[in-house]
Design a protein around this motif. Structure first.
Motif, PDB file in Angstrom:
ATOM      1  N   ILE A  39      38.190  47.174  24.689  1.00 48.27           N
ATOM      2  CA  ILE A  39      37.610  47.004  26.022  1.00 48.27           C
ATOM      3  C   ILE A  39      37.294  45.541  26.313  1.00 48.27           C
ATOM      4  O   ILE A  39      37.629  45.016  27.383  1.00 48.27           O
ATOM      5  CB  ILE A  39      36.341  47.864  26.183  1.00 48.27           C
ATOM      6  N   HIS A  40      36.664  44.865  25.358  1.00 48.77           N
ATOM      7  CA  HIS A  40      36.317  43.463  25.597  1.00 48.77           C
ATOM      8  C   HIS A  40      37.553  42.569  25.503  1.00 48.77           C
ATOM      9  O   HIS A  40      37.629  41.540  26.184  1.00 48.77           O
ATOM     10  CB  HIS A  40      35.241  43.020  24.611  1.00 48.77           C
ATOM     11  N   GLY A  41      38.508  42.966  24.653  1.00 54.26           N
ATOM     12  CA  GLY A  41      39.775  42.239  24.642  1.00 54.26           C
ATOM     13  C   GLY A  41      40.470  42.359  25.983  1.00 54.26           C
ATOM     14  O   GLY A  41      40.949  41.369  26.553  1.00 54.26           O
ATOM     15  N   LEU A  42      40.506  43.583  26.520  1.00 54.12           N
ATOM     16  CA  LEU A  42      41.110  43.804  27.830  1.00 54.12           C
ATOM     17  C   LEU A  42      40.366  43.039  28.915  1.00 54.12           C
ATOM     18  O   LEU A  42      40.975  42.490  29.845  1.00 54.12           O
ATOM     19  CB  LEU A  42      41.096  45.306  28.149  1.00 54.12           C
ATOM     20  N   ASN A  43      39.051  42.997  28.811  1.00 56.21           N
ATOM     21  CA  ASN A  43      38.230  42.296  29.790  1.00 56.21           C
ATOM     22  C   ASN A  43      38.660  40.838  29.945  1.00 56.21           C
ATOM     23  O   ASN A  43      38.862  40.345  31.068  1.00 56.21           O
ATOM     24  CB  ASN A  43      36.764  42.366  29.370  1.00 56.21           C
ATOM     25  N   PHE A  44      38.834  40.150  28.826  1.00 51.52           N
ATOM     26  CA  PHE A  44      39.196  38.738  28.906  1.00 51.52           C
ATOM     27  C   PHE A  44      40.675  38.526  29.204  1.00 51.52           C
ATOM     28  O   PHE A  44      41.045  37.527  29.819  1.00 51.52           O
ATOM     29  CB  PHE A  44      38.808  38.023  27.607  1.00 51.52           C
ATOM     30  N   VAL A  45      41.534  39.469  28.785  1.00 50.80           N
ATOM     31  CA  VAL A  45      42.945  39.370  29.158  1.00 50.80           C
ATOM     32  C   VAL A  45      43.085  39.454  30.672  1.00 50.80           C
ATOM     33  O   VAL A  45      43.803  38.655  31.296  1.00 50.80           O
ATOM     34  CB  VAL A  45      43.770  40.482  28.476  1.00 50.80           C
ATOM     35  N   VAL A  46      42.389  40.424  31.286  1.00 51.47           N
ATOM     36  CA  VAL A  46      42.442  40.583  32.739  1.00 51.47           C
ATOM     37  C   VAL A  46      41.814  39.383  33.438  1.00 51.47           C
ATOM     38  O   VAL A  46      42.353  38.871  34.427  1.00 51.47           O
ATOM     39  CB  VAL A  46      41.727  41.883  33.167  1.00 51.47           C
ATOM     40  N   TYR A  47      40.675  38.918  32.912  1.00 48.52           N
ATOM     41  CA  TYR A  47      39.993  37.765  33.524  1.00 48.52           C
ATOM     42  C   TYR A  47      40.873  36.527  33.501  1.00 48.52           C
ATOM     43  O   TYR A  47      41.038  35.854  34.532  1.00 48.52           O
ATOM     44  CB  TYR A  47      38.681  37.494  32.786  1.00 48.52           C
ATOM     45  N   GLU A  48      41.429  36.206  32.345  1.00 45.52           N
ATOM     46  CA  GLU A  48      42.260  35.005  32.223  1.00 45.52           C
ATOM     47  C   GLU A  48      43.547  35.141  33.030  1.00 45.52           C
ATOM     48  O   GLU A  48      44.014  34.172  33.638  1.00 45.52           O
ATOM     49  CB  GLU A  48      42.588  34.740  30.748  1.00 45.52           C
ATOM     50  N   TRP A  49      44.115  36.349  33.044  1.00 44.31           N
ATOM     51  CA  TRP A  49      45.342  36.573  33.820  1.00 44.31           C
ATOM     52  C   TRP A  49      45.067  36.398  35.310  1.00 44.31           C
ATOM     53  O   TRP A  49      45.854  35.738  36.024  1.00 44.31           O
ATOM     54  CB  TRP A  49      45.878  37.978  33.563  1.00 44.31           C
ATOM     55  N   ALA A  50      43.998  37.007  35.800  1.00 38.73           N
ATOM     56  CA  ALA A  50      43.672  36.906  37.222  1.00 38.73           C
ATOM     57  C   ALA A  50      43.396  35.458  37.617  1.00 38.73           C
ATOM     58  O   ALA A  50      43.841  34.994  38.667  1.00 38.73           O
ATOM     59  CB  ALA A  50      42.454  37.785  37.539  1.00 38.73           C
ATOM     60  N   ARG A  51      42.689  34.744  36.769  1.00 40.86           N
ATOM     61  CA  ARG A  51      42.374  33.342  37.050  1.00 40.86           C
ATOM     62  C   ARG A  51      43.649  32.502  37.114  1.00 40.86           C
ATOM     63  O   ARG A  51      43.822  31.687  38.029  1.00 40.86           O
ATOM     64  CB  ARG A  51      41.438  32.809  35.972  1.00 40.86           C
ATOM     65  N   ALA A  52      44.558  32.701  36.146  1.00 40.78           N
ATOM     66  CA  ALA A  52      45.806  31.949  36.132  1.00 40.78           C
ATOM     67  C   ALA A  52      46.684  32.318  37.322  1.00 40.78           C
ATOM     68  O   ALA A  52      47.344  31.456  37.923  1.00 40.78           O
ATOM     69  CB  ALA A  52      46.557  32.204  34.828  1.00 40.78           C
ATOM     70  N   HIS A  53      46.704  33.612  37.680  1.00 42.78           N
ATOM     71  CA  HIS A  53      47.524  34.059  38.805  1.00 42.78           C
ATOM     72  C   HIS A  53      47.029  33.466  40.115  1.00 42.78           C
ATOM     73  O   HIS A  53      47.836  33.076  40.977  1.00 42.78           O
ATOM     74  CB  HIS A  53      47.497  35.587  38.873  1.00 42.78           C
ATOM     75  N   ILE A  54      45.717  33.410  40.291  1.00 42.93           N
ATOM     76  CA  ILE A  54      45.149  32.812  41.507  1.00 42.93           C
ATOM     77  C   ILE A  54      45.523  31.337  41.601  1.00 42.93           C
ATOM     78  O   ILE A  54      45.850  30.831  42.682  1.00 42.93           O
ATOM     79  CB  ILE A  54      43.626  32.995  41.526  1.00 42.93           C
ATOM     80  N   CYS A  55      45.475  30.634  40.470  1.00 40.14           N
ATOM     81  CA  CYS A  55      45.840  29.222  40.469  1.00 40.14           C
ATOM     82  C   CYS A  55      47.305  29.020  40.823  1.00 40.14           C
ATOM     83  O   CYS A  55      47.651  28.106  41.575  1.00 40.14           O
ATOM     84  CB  CYS A  55      45.543  28.606  39.089  1.00 40.14           C
ATOM     85  N   ARG A  56      48.176  29.874  40.297  1.00 38.69           N
ATOM     86  CA  ARG A  56      49.597  29.766  40.630  1.00 38.69           C
ATOM     87  C   ARG A  56      49.836  30.095  42.092  1.00 38.69           C
ATOM     88  O   ARG A  56      50.660  29.468  42.765  1.00 38.69           O
ATOM     89  CB  ARG A  56      50.418  30.716  39.753  1.00 38.69           C
ATOM     90  N   LEU A  57      49.109  31.083  42.608  1.00 41.95           N
ATOM     91  CA  LEU A  57      49.250  31.465  44.010  1.00 41.95           C
ATOM     92  C   LEU A  57      48.867  30.321  44.931  1.00 41.95           C
ATOM     93  O   LEU A  57      49.480  30.114  45.982  1.00 41.95           O
ATOM     94  CB  LEU A  57      48.351  32.680  44.284  1.00 41.95           C
ATOM     95  N   ALA A  58      47.847  29.560  44.545  1.00 41.05           N
ATOM     96  CA  ALA A  58      47.382  28.430  45.351  1.00 41.05           C
ATOM     97  C   ALA A  58      48.177  27.161  45.062  1.00 41.05           C
ATOM     98  O   ALA A  58      47.989  26.158  45.747  1.00 41.05           O
ATOM     99  CB  ALA A  58      45.893  28.172  45.104  1.00 41.05           C
ATOM    100  N   GLY A  59      49.016  27.207  44.019  1.00 42.18           N
ATOM    101  CA  GLY A  59      49.785  26.013  43.673  1.00 42.18           C
ATOM    102  C   GLY A  59      48.916  24.906  43.109  1.00 42.18           C
ATOM    103  O   GLY A  59      49.194  23.732  43.315  1.00 42.18           O
ATOM    104  N   ARG A  60      47.862  25.305  42.393  1.00 40.12           N
ATOM    105  CA  ARG A  60      46.924  24.343  41.829  1.00 40.12           C
ATOM    106  C   ARG A  60      46.838  24.542  40.324  1.00 40.12           C
ATOM    107  O   ARG A  60      47.107  25.619  39.815  1.00 40.12           O
ATOM    108  CB  ARG A  60      45.532  24.514  42.450  1.00 40.12           C
ATOM    109  N   PRO A  61      46.478  23.508  39.592  1.00 38.48           N
ATOM    110  CA  PRO A  61      46.363  23.634  38.135  1.00 38.48           C
ATOM    111  C   PRO A  61      45.192  24.523  37.749  1.00 38.48           C
ATOM    112  O   PRO A  61      44.224  24.648  38.490  1.00 38.48           O
ATOM    113  CB  PRO A  61      46.131  22.185  37.664  1.00 38.48           C
TER     114      PRO A  61
END
Length: 351
Positions: A328-350
């Motif tokens: 559960i906690h592994g999934l929590n951070f996988v989802v958190y880091e994935w969502a954060r990286a995806h938002i950055c790519r969507l905005a075209g920002r590092p």
């Protein structure tokens, strides 16, 4: 995500959306870099500004990522949390026996009893927790008195350039975050525990006794959440940074996030579970019939459990917590880091 011993902080808020043009500061500070950004002013009559929406999401990427992770983790992990509470309060021979009896008497829906309050507040609490955590890290680094000199007794500073510094910064920031969340969420935590046990005790969890009891275990809850969150974030960032250094990489992927998140979940539960047991026991008292044995304080509860069941009694029900902790906690951070990286790519920002 670029690490170099430093977890990224929340970018400075600055965009303001009005009825006319969208304005923003000339730059956003991320870590030690300053990223120039250009906003495209919507044309007159425009009904949707895709670029502005993406940038607004980018500005609040910590909040959005935490909400996504919180909802995912709650839906997957809540049945395990319900079983954990039952095993802490009642004596079942095993986790499997507890699950079978609960499903037989209440059905699978019974394992989700009391889900609504934490589900509604989980996203807010998680986003606030991560926000306070990130902001505190940023504040500690900016106000570090030992940023340019050796800290006394060989202690690490808050500059996050070494593994020890990462651990110290995350631990202090996590404890502050946990204390804030505990104060805000104690009444809702009480309601959740009582709804999980209401069927077993044949009591109404919405009775007037609930309100009067909500403040009794708040001290225990603050201790549990401040210490638990400190251990949680410190172990996550320490393991994550250690794995990054061992691989010699500038980035970390889902496997690293899963291992670091699972480890921090197991470690934090092992250390703070007795406090959680006392908290659940104290909160469950309001549903018991009047005249039954109650505890005037958390210390009295601790002494009673230890005298009757010994040290093992303080870890009654931990099996279900450990079983759920790693995935559960592994999934929590996988989802958190994935969502954060995806938002950055969507905005075209590092990141």
């Amino acid at each position: 995500m670029s690490q170099h011993g430093e977890q990224q902080s929340i970018s400075d808020r600055g965009s303001q959306a009005g009825t006319g043009a969208v304005t923003a500061p000339a730059a956003t500070k991320i870590g030690t870099d300053v990223i120039q950004r250009t906003w495209v002013e919507p044309q007159a009559g425009s009904t949707f500004d895709a670029h502005g929406w993406r940038m607004a999401l980018y500005e609040n990427r910590t909040l959005a990522s935490a909400i996504t992770a919180a909802v995912t983790g709650m839906l997957v992990g809540y049945p395990f949390d319900s079983l954990k509470t039952r095993m802490q309060t009642y004596h079942y021979p095993s986790l499997l026996a507890c699950a079978r009896k609960s499903i037989a008497e209440e059905g699978v829906r019974g394992l989700y009893r009391g889900l609504l309050p934490p589900l509604l507040t989980a996203s807010a609490a998680k986003s606030l927790s991560f926000s306070v955590f990130e902001e505190t890290k940023h504040w500690l680094r900016r106000h570090d008195p030992f940023a340019t000199q050796q800290a006394p007794f060989g202690l690490a500073n808050f500059q996050r350039k070494t593994v020890g510094s990462v651990a110290l910064s995350a631990g202090v920031s996590g404890s502050i975050s946990g204390a804030v969340i505990a104060v805000l969420c104690c009444p809702l935590e009480l309601i959740k525990v009582q709804m999980q046990l209401a069927r077993l005790l044949n009591r109404d969890p919405t009775s007037s006794d609930t309100a009067t009891a909500s403040s009794k275990p708040v001290g225990t809850l603050i201790i549990r959440d401040s210490s638990g969150t400190a251990i949680y974030f410190a172990s996550y960032e320490t393991v994550k940074e250690t794995l990054r250094r061992l691989t010699g990489s500038d980035t970390t992927g889902p496997l690293t996030h899963m291992l670091a998140g699972g480890t921090c979940g197991v470690v934090s539960w092992l250390l703070i579970f007795p406090v959680d047991l006392i908290k659940s026991t104290m909160q469950s008292q309001v549903l018991k019939p009047k005249g039954s044995k109650t505890f005037a304080s958390s210390l009295q509860c601790l002494r009673d459990i230890h005298s009757r069941l010994g040290l093992a009694g303080l870890y009654r029900g931990i099996s279900v917590s450990l079983i759920r902790a790693f995935p559960i906690h592994g999934l929590n951070f996988v989802v958190y880091e994935w969502a954060r990286a995806h938002i950055c790519r969507l905005a075209g920002r590092p990141e």
